[in-house]
Design an enzyme around this catalytic site. Structure first.
Site, mmCIF file in Angstrom:
data_model
loop_
_atom_site.group_PDB
_atom_site.id
_atom_site.type_symbol
_atom_site.label_atom_id
_atom_site.label_comp_id
_atom_site.label_asym_id
_atom_site.label_seq_id
_atom_site.Cartn_x
_atom_site.Cartn_y
_atom_site.Cartn_z
ATOM 1 N N HIS A 166 6.570 3.469 21.443
ATOM 2 C CA HIS A 166 5.253 4.103 21.609
ATOM 3 C C HIS A 166 4.851 4.841 20.318
ATOM 4 C CE1 HIS A 166 5.905 3.675 26.044
ATOM 5 N NE2 HIS A 166 7.143 3.968 25.689
ATOM 6 N N GLU A 175 -2.825 -5.274 4.367
ATOM 7 C CA GLU A 175 -4.020 -5.208 5.217
ATOM 8 C C GLU A 175 -4.657 -6.585 5.376
ATOM 9 O OE1 GLU A 175 -6.394 -1.353 4.367
ATOM 10 O OE2 GLU A 175 -5.125 -1.696 2.633
ATOM 11 N N LYS A 211 -6.022 6.959 -5.499
ATOM 12 C CA LYS A 211 -5.629 6.032 -4.431
ATOM 13 C C LYS A 211 -4.727 4.882 -4.882
ATOM 14 C CE LYS A 211 -6.655 5.884 -0.672
ATOM 15 N NZ LYS A 211 -7.857 5.396 0.026
ATOM 16 N N SER A 224 -8.735 2.342 -5.806
ATOM 17 C CA SER A 224 -10.076 2.577 -5.286
ATOM 18 C C SER A 224 -11.043 2.675 -6.457
ATOM 19 C CB SER A 224 -10.084 3.881 -4.495
ATOM 20 O OG SER A 224 -11.393 4.410 -4.433
#
Ligand code: ARG
Length: 478
Positions: free
Chosen positions: A169, A303, A296, A290
């Protein structure tokens, strides 16, 4: 229509193979709407391969002379060379890859070329081509799966002895070895491999010779063609043979499972790379930045692997809906099988390639992980099992340890080991001083002993097995 838009329609060509029955030429809009050459050119090599086997069989049964067969084989080699060198001209009027190759044969050989379509239809031809293409693609994906398995096994060895929190979980649950977590993916990929192999076996049945739908009155030898093309057997029913796309759907399902596995893994590692987790470091070379936030460093490859799963699921859905409600034998709808099939394979092949690059570059941030291993009472279940071993019923043990966790929280203690001996004694008389030998994640991990568990000996055995199966570190595959 990508690279073919330039060539399509650039050259006016002779009439259609069906022109005998037709008056006038085909509407241009119909030609654009019905063509498949812009994508089925990818079957080129396999169509040549199938035509070569077909010609040999025709010669074998006396429907071609040896000389005619040799002429055809030579011409097919030239045509293939033209294709490989990018010199082959594609034209809209020739609709699909089968008509292009046949027309090129006729251009070269005249009447001899006009014999290649003896006892053959594009219906059994395309089914055969797509099977040959898929069979090769399955083998390529299998190689990629092995490559990724190797990367995970290497990562397991590289992180030997590293303990990480295991989650259920997404809540801290029990400690596990990092190697155990990496080998979990090796197992998933092994099931993927067996799914591919299983589908490949069912795929490996020759459709060619089913002709249009009913077979042929000509004396062909289908077993001969099957042997030439490496098929295990010949399709037993001509009506089934030309309509069967099970193999495409099964293959794309197997690819979907691979994509699902990759997607879950990518999600996990994206989380691990967050500042909040801080478990994982990836080299700059496989991350992106970024355009506005200078600090970043993003895991875009992970992804995109997660994101591209959507395409593969989409391809599976497309294929399933495509064949739904099709009556027997060939229907033109089946032309729509290729793009989703090709796309699913392209997507999964590239995802597997990049996944291996990511795994190879990955380093666990062991200090960060170790510094926070005390959080989350990861040893609680092992302490419960300690009580069970000393004769306490599981439900009672669960309650006793639950109360001890509650006590820690009330007193602001981070871990069970911070409790006093008296606290343990009071909770349960069986919790003597020796309980300290299983407190803490190191001890808890060592306490495991079941088959398939994260027990260090168990994980080492599995790791060696995989190294040997994959021929890593001088080990020989069995
Ligand atoms: N381009 C077609 C396909 O991909 C080949 C078969 C066409 N057959 C026919 N009878 N029109 O399905």
């Amino acid at each position: 229509m990508h690279q073919f838009s330039r060539l399509l329609g650039a050259k006016s060509v002779s009439s259609k193979p069906w022109s005998g029955r037709f008056g006038g030429s085909t509407d241009r809009r119909v030609e654009h709407f019905t063509e498949s050459i812009s994508f089925d050119h990818r079957l080129f090599r396999h169509d040549v391969q199938g035509s070569r086997a077909h010609a040999r069989m025709l010669a074998h049964v006396g429907l071609l002379t040896t000389d005619e067969c040799q002429q055809i084989e030579r011409a097919l080699s030239e045509i293939q060379a033209e294709y490989e060198e990018g010199r082959f001209a594609f034209v809209l009027e020739r609709e699909d890859v089968h008509m292009h190759i046949e027309a090129a044969l006729v251009e070269r050989l005249g009447d001899v070329g006009r014999k290649i379509h003896t006892a053959r239809s594009r219906n059994d031809q395309v089914a055969t081509d797509v099977k040959l293409w898929t069979r090769d693609a399955l083998d390529r994906v299998d190689e990629r799966l092995i490559g990724l398995q190797r990367a995970f096994v290497d990562a397991a060895r590289r992180h030997e002895g590293v303990i990480i929190p295991g989650y259920t979980h997404l809540q801290r649950a029990q400690p596990v070895l990092a190697a155990h977590a990496f080998l979990a993916y090796v197992e998933k990929l092994e099931r993927d491999r067996s799914r591919l192999a299983d589908g490949r076996r069912r795929l490996n049945v020759l459709p060619l010779g089913a002709a249009a739908l009913a077979g042929t009155s000509l004396p062909i030898d289908r077993e001969y063609v099957a042997r030439e093309l490496g098929f295990e057997s010949v399709a037993a029913n001509s009506l089934d043979a030309s309509s069967d796309r099970d193999f495409a759907i099964e293959s794309v399902f197997a690819l979907t499972m691979i994509a699902e596995h990759l997607s879950g893994w990518a999600e996990e590692w994206i989380l691990w790379m967050t500042q909040e987790f801080g478990f994982l470091a990836l080299p700059d070379s496989i991350c992106t930045g970024s355009s506005i936030m200078p600090q970043k460093k993003n895991p875009d490859v992970l992804e995109l692997i997660r994101g591209r799963t959507a395409r593969v699921v989409g391809a599976l859905t497309t294929l399933l809906v495509l064949v739904k409600g099709l009556p027997l034998a060939y229907n033109r709808d089946l032309q729509e099988d290729k793009q989703p099939l090709f796309d699913a394979f392209d997507t999964v092949e590239s995802c597997l390639e990049l996944a291996a690059v990511v795994v190879e570059g990955a380093r666990l941030r062991t200090d960060q992980i170790a510094a926070r291993l005390d959080q989350g009472f990861l040893d609680a279940t092992t302490v419960m099992e300690y009580l069970i071993q000393r004769g306490t019923p599981q439900r009672t043990s669960h309650e006793v340890i639950g109360k001890l966790v509650g006590l820690c929280e009330k007193r602001g203690l981070a871990k069970l080991a911070d409790l006093t001996d008296a606290d343990f004694q009071e909770a349960h008389p069986a919790l003597g001083r020796e309980v300290r030998s299983i407190l803490g994640v190191e001890n808890a991990v060592k306490a495991f002993c079941s088959r398939g568990s994260t027990a260090p000996v168990e994980v080492e055995t599995r790791l060696r097995e995989w190294e040997s199966r994959l021929g890593i570190g001088g080990a020989v595959a069995s």
